[in-house]
Design an enzyme around this catalytic site. Structure first.
Site, PDB file in Angstrom:
ATOM      1  N   ASP A 184       0.857  -1.178   0.000  1.00 29.39           N
ATOM      2  CA  ASP A 184       0.000   0.000   0.000  1.00 29.39           C
ATOM      3  C   ASP A 184       0.890   1.224   0.000  1.00 29.39           C
ATOM      4  O   ASP A 184       1.770   1.373   0.867  1.00 29.39           O
ATOM      5  CB  ASP A 184      -0.913   0.010   1.231  1.00 29.39           C
ATOM      6  N   GLU A 268      -1.275  -1.245  -6.068  1.00 27.17           N
ATOM      7  CA  GLU A 268      -2.405  -0.528  -6.647  1.00 27.17           C
ATOM      8  C   GLU A 268      -1.944   0.253  -7.879  1.00 27.17           C
ATOM      9  O   GLU A 268      -0.859   0.836  -7.876  1.00 27.17           O
ATOM     10  CB  GLU A 268      -2.995   0.451  -5.627  1.00 27.17           C
ATOM     11  N   ASP A 350      -3.272   1.227   6.927  1.00 30.73           N
ATOM     12  CA  ASP A 350      -2.373   0.898   5.836  1.00 30.73           C
ATOM     13  C   ASP A 350      -2.038  -0.591   5.785  1.00 30.73           C
ATOM     14  O   ASP A 350      -1.951  -1.180   4.705  1.00 30.73           O
ATOM     15  CB  ASP A 350      -1.090   1.722   5.959  1.00 30.73           C
TER      16      ASP A 350
END
Length: 395
Positions: A184, A268, A350
């Site tokens: 992340d 991501e 997170d």
């Protein structure tokens, strides 16, 4: 696979004069071709491509006022036209803005293909130059690899660099392991892994901000066109180069370590271009270098036989409970710890996002499943997926 090694080099006065003239000619040809293509469209609605600009270059060399174009190698000039064609291709595909004119103060670059340089006895000889370049070989090109392209770059600070591209059949995949990790991306912590590890953001711009502010203030006080202003501009460029080099060095060490330790990496696919439109977070996001981090992971995983899975940017990684799958309605940025209302487990925002990204990445890697629950339901209900299909224009 193709690889490129970048080195710093120190040209002799004769070589520097030739390179300066080459960069100037490349910039002139690029700007004239861009002007012709722009004027051709606005005045005659005519699309001018690479072939037409190449013919224009031949005509320009015959003009008396542009006779100096014949004093440098023709290869970088042709490559400049190809770069312009690529810029227009990216513009029409929606990947970039309309091409800009090149400016002298930004330095410049010139690409030499195999016909315009020689690689002999470990030395580079450029066209129209009898002496080899004085390159600081920080690492040697692998034996048996022949360069097929070199690019000479001049940084605004006055530093000369050369990038040597070659085919590297010697790249060997790393030993396979069972480690998988979800990452992340953040601002306070640059990355937070699904294992709970956090890597602090070095914030290189913030670290050098006071010095940059001081030299920029000195630059603003200098008279335009003076030699003192040019000296002040070089000082500003050196600070920017220090920031850029520090950021790239940190990211290279971080991504290399991640690729060596893990077989599967899930991240991501953030739309950074849209995120920096938020003026409150634009500086912090740009200083983090998220796009560069993902780019480095992408090609390093390809080199060393690792799996990189990019998760859809709309996947609710932060709002989803990694234990029961419950999705909360809202998750503001100021909430760093939260408790799942369904199962009652406390989450670090997170770390929880890293676990969800890893789970989604493994699902995509194993069975090619979609990571967006609402899309899965619609597909299961019989709706046709629009992926890879063009919609009909509205009547």
């Amino acid at each position: 696979m193709e690889k490129a090694f970048s080195y710093r080099f120190y040209p002799t006065p004769e070589q520097e004069s030739l390179l300066w003239r080459t960069l100037g000619c490349v910039r002139l040809v690029y700007n004239k071709a861009l002007h012709e293509r722009t004027q051709g469209w606005y005045e005659r609605q005519e699309r001018i491509g690479y072939e037409q600009t190449s013919s224009m270059l031949t005509a320009w060399k015959k003009q008396e006022d542009l006779d100096f174009l014949n004093e440098v190698s023709c290869v970088p000039l042709q490559q400049g036209l190809r770069h312009l064609q690529r810029a227009f291709t990216n513009f029409f595909a929606g990947r970039a803005k309309y091409p800009n004119f090149k400016k002298k103060r930004n330095g410049g670059s010139a690409e030499f293909t195999k016909s315009a340089f020689k690689f002999r006895d470990g030395k580079i000889y450029l066209a129209k130059s009898l002496e080899p370049l004085d390159i600081r070989w920080s690492r040697q090109i692998p034996k048996g690899c022949e360069p097929f392209s070199v690019t000479v770059r001049l940084h605004p600070s006055g530093r000369w660099h050369i990038s040597i591209r070659f085919d590297a059949p010697t790249i060997q995949p790393l030993p396979i392991n069972d480690n998988a990790i979800g990452i992340d991306l953040g601002i306070t912590s640059l990355i937070v892994t699904s294992n709970g590890d956090k890597v602090a953001n070095p914030k290189q711009f913030k670290k050098h901000y006071k010095r940059l502010k001081r030299v920029q203030k000195n630059l603003s006080r200098k008279q335009k066109g003076s030699k003192n202003r040019e000296k002040a501009r070089i000082k500003v460029a050196k600070v920017h180069l220090k920031i850029s080099d520090s950021r790239k060095d940190f990211l290279h060490k971080l991504t290399t370590n991640l690729v060596r330790e893990n077989q599967t990496i899930a991240v991501e696919s953030l739309a950074v271009k849209n995120m920096v439109k938020n003026h409150k977070l634009a500086l912090a996001i740009s200083d983090s270098g998220w796009s560069e981090l993902i780019r480095q992971l992408d090609y390093k995983c390809l080199w060393y036989g690792r799996n990189l899975v990019k998760i859809d940017q709309w996947f609710p990684s932060s709002k989803r409970c990694s234990n029961c799958g419950h999705i909360v309605d809202k998750m503001p940025l100021n909430i760093r710890d939260w408790q799942c209302p369904n199962c009652g487990i406390n989450h670090d925002r997170d770390v929880n996002a890293g676990k969800n990204i890893l789970a989604a990445g493994l699902a995509v890697l194993v069975c090619g499943a979609t990571v967006r629950p609402e899309q899965s339901k619609s597909v299961q209900a019989g709706a046709k997926s629009l992926l890879g299909k063009k919609q009909k224009p509205k009547s």
